[in-house]
Scaffold this motif. Structure first.
Motif, short mmCIF file in Angstrom:
data_model
loop_
_atom_site.label_atom_id
_atom_site.label_comp_id
_atom_site.label_asym_id
_atom_site.label_seq_id
_atom_site.Cartn_x
_atom_site.Cartn_y
_atom_site.Cartn_z
N ILE A 187 -5.07 2.64 4.93
CA ILE A 187 -5.45 2.08 4.10
C ILE A 187 -4.39 2.30 2.48
N LEU A 188 -3.35 2.96 2.68
CA LEU A 188 -3.10 3.24 0.93
C LEU A 188 -1.57 1.55 0.90
N GLY A 198 -2.37 -1.41 -1.45
CA GLY A 198 -0.63 -1.29 -2.03
C GLY A 198 -0.01 -2.47 -1.70
N GLY A 199 -0.21 -3.30 -1.29
CA GLY A 199 0.68 -4.28 -1.34
C GLY A 199 1.80 -4.66 -0.09
N ILE A 200 1.45 -4.01 0.71
CA ILE A 200 2.44 -3.85 2.13
C ILE A 200 2.21 -5.06 2.94
N TRP A 201 1.09 -5.23 3.26
CA TRP A 201 0.48 -6.94 3.72
C TRP A 201 0.00 -7.86 3.18
N VAL A 202 -0.78 -7.95 2.24
CA VAL A 202 -1.38 -8.91 1.47
C VAL A 202 -0.66 -9.24 -0.14
N PRO A 203 0.02 -9.69 -0.50
CA PRO A 203 0.32 -9.59 -1.76
C PRO A 203 -0.38 -9.03 -3.24
N GLN A 247 -6.84 -5.48 -7.59
CA GLN A 247 -5.45 -5.22 -8.57
C GLN A 247 -6.15 -4.00 -8.78
N ILE A 248 -6.72 -3.49 -10.00
CA ILE A 248 -6.59 -2.82 -10.19
C ILE A 248 -7.25 -1.33 -9.28
N ILE A 249 -7.28 -1.04 -7.89
CA ILE A 249 -7.43 -0.64 -7.19
C ILE A 249 -5.79 0.16 -6.38
N ALA A 250 -4.82 -1.32 -6.80
CA ALA A 250 -4.10 -1.32 -6.44
C ALA A 250 -3.00 -0.51 -6.57
N LYS A 251 -3.40 -0.38 -8.25
CA LYS A 251 -2.18 0.25 -8.92
C LYS A 251 -2.30 2.09 -8.77
N SER A 252 -3.56 2.71 -8.35
CA SER A 252 -3.22 3.87 -8.10
C SER A 252 -2.62 4.04 -6.49
N SER A 253 -2.08 3.06 -5.77
CA SER A 253 -1.46 3.62 -4.64
C SER A 253 -0.21 3.49 -4.79
N ILE A 289 9.29 5.42 -10.80
CA ILE A 289 9.15 7.05 -9.34
C ILE A 289 8.93 8.15 -10.13
N SER A 290 8.91 8.37 -11.27
CA SER A 290 8.19 8.66 -12.53
C SER A 290 6.31 9.45 -11.82
N LEU A 291 5.41 7.88 -11.22
CA LEU A 291 4.91 7.99 -10.85
C LEU A 291 4.66 9.02 -9.57
N LEU A 292 5.89 8.59 -8.64
CA LEU A 292 5.70 9.01 -7.30
C LEU A 292 6.09 10.53 -7.24
N PHE A 293 6.78 10.77 -8.54
CA PHE A 293 6.75 12.17 -8.31
C PHE A 293 5.61 13.30 -8.69
N LEU A 294 5.23 12.68 -9.94
CA LEU A 294 3.72 13.13 -10.27
C LEU A 294 3.17 13.54 -9.40
N PHE A 295 2.90 12.48 -8.26
CA PHE A 295 1.79 12.06 -7.48
C PHE A 295 2.20 13.53 -5.90
N PHE A 296 3.57 13.63 -6.04
CA PHE A 296 3.83 14.84 -5.27
C PHE A 296 4.07 16.36 -5.96
N ILE A 297 3.92 16.42 -7.40
CA ILE A 297 3.52 17.88 -7.52
C ILE A 297 2.27 17.81 -7.88
#
Length: 427
Positions: free
Chosen positions: A352-353, A357-362, A371-377, A403-411
């Protein structure tokens, strides 16, 4: 403290060693996936001159217009025109049946008297203009004109073809017919005004030119490899959610976690050990994907991945994407009670992510709400960061927000997991 973390890392590797087959699949599956998908999609990033699409052409006109359409289709390097099947001239019924059964993707039906009626209509319009300017014979202009009905060029498409293919074909044919009409108008004006009295230039006045970004005077042209390697690398990285969450569930069900807690080892130390261990796995996955794209792809007819000057930043993006995947896996493993809960939910949630997230369809091709929901992936953040590095040639400072968003997601996911575990043990 460092010794405890090191022993926690050793413990994680021992757990992984017990499921060596699963670990191999974790590395081999992404490689097979990226090779297969890139091979399939490579033709969409290149000209299709090596693989022309056969289309049916039914010529009921037998005139100059149908001849021009045929010649232009043949010159397009996109289609190979078929006018006979089993040595018989194709009729509209035969063409429709073959297309609707999926034997051909397209059939073009040119109507009767298209050339003659087009020329007659153009003659009428030009005569009106010339008459209004006072150059034509008044008696000829006053004669009643016959009514000429509009002509339709019918297009039959295989019901299975994509809408983008339909739109591209219709746009191309519409442009072709417009050029034929324009040429007819110019020619008729020349005849009305006297042969040789004017010289109309047939070349289009307005044209389009793509401005391609350059680095070191080299054009940056995106290809299937630059799009697929980052996308499926992220997909592979996030798939470690499954073994990570399963191992956490195993520790709880087998009593390993309880024994760890009876020792002077905090839950934070255990999580740090898992994070370091699975970060190493993520980076191994990443470098294996890059190595395949650089060294193997050229030998199977695919473009090589150009990592010149990009590898360091790509590694940073891969590392922080791994952190996000690890945080999600820790949270899932902490909340799930059984492997039957963690494995299916982990696999489904990663898919689902990836989808949003645009992995399969841009993302730009999705509906506005998606497009709005994609920004949360987190996969979307990682994919954008990879594209920034590979295709947009950005600096480290410009990828810091992603990358800050990715690290914040981890935290955030790790903190929720710690809080949930503490509350559960307090009950």
């Amino acid at each position: 403290m460092l010794y405890k973390i090191w022993m926690s890392i050793v413990k994680e590797f021992l757990l992984l060693k017990r499921d060596l087959g699963g670990l191999i699949i974790l590395f081999i599956m992404p490689l097979v996936l990226v090779i297969t998908v890139t091979l399939i999609q490579d033709s969409t990033f290149k000209t299709v001159s090596d693989s022309k699409i056969p289309i049916l052409l039914v010529d009921n006109d037998k005139g100059s217009v149908s001849k021009t359409v045929f010649e232009n289709l043949e010159k397009s390097n996109l289609f190979s025109v078929v006018t006979r099947i089993d040595n018989k001239t194709i009729s509209e019924d035969v063409a429709r049946e073959n297309v609707f059964k999926g034997k051909f993707q397209l059939a073009i039906i040119i109507p009767e008297k298209l050339s003659s009626d087009l020329q007659a209509k153009v003659d009428q319009n030009v005569e009106k203009i010339v008459s209004n300017l006072g150059f034509a014979d008044s008696t000829a202009a006053s004669e009643p004109q016959r009514i000429i009905k509009e002509k339709e060029v019918k297009l039959y498409f295989d019901p299975a073809v994509q809408m983008s293919f339909k739109n591209a074909v219709m746009s191309s044919i519409d442009k072709m017919i417009s050029q034929i009409e324009t040429k007819s108008i110019y020619t008729t004006f020349e005849k009305q005004l006297g042969e040789g009295s004017t010289n109309f230039e047939q070349k289009s006045f307005i044209s389009f030119k793509e401005i391609i970004p350059k680095i070191n005077n080299k054009e940056i042209r995106p290809n299937s490899v630059q799009h697929n390697v980052p996308a499926w690398t992220l997909f592979a990285i996030f798939f470690i959610v499954i073994p990570l969450s399963i191992n956490i569930v195993k520790e709880k069900s087998q009593g390993t976690f309880v024994r760890l807690r009876t020792n002077p080892v905090s839950n934070l130390v255990v999580i740090i050990g898992k994070t370091i261990t699975y970060s190493v796995i993520c980076m191994i996955q990443f470098y294996m994907m890059v190595a395949v794209a650089v060294f193997l792809f050229p030998s199977i007819g695919l473009p090589s991945l150009n990592i010149e000057g990009h590898l360091a930043l790509m590694s940073v993006v891969a590392l922080f994407s791994g952190f996000a995947a690890i945080g999600f896996g820790i949270l899932l493993g902490t909340i799930a009670s059984t492997q039957e809960q963690s494995a299916p939910f982990g696999a489904t949630s990663v898919i689902i992510l990836a989808a949003i997230g645009g992995i399969w369809v841009p993302v730009f091709a999705m509906p506005k709400i998606m497009q709005i929901i994609a920004k949360s992936s987190p996969m979307n953040w990682g994919l954008d960061a990879f594209y920034d590095v590979l295709l947009r040639n950005v600096s480290f400072l410009e990828i810091i927000p992603k990358i800050s968003l990715l690290f914040l997601f981890f935290i955030l996911t790790t903190a929720i997991a710690l809080f949930y575990d503490k509350k559960k043990r307090a009950v």
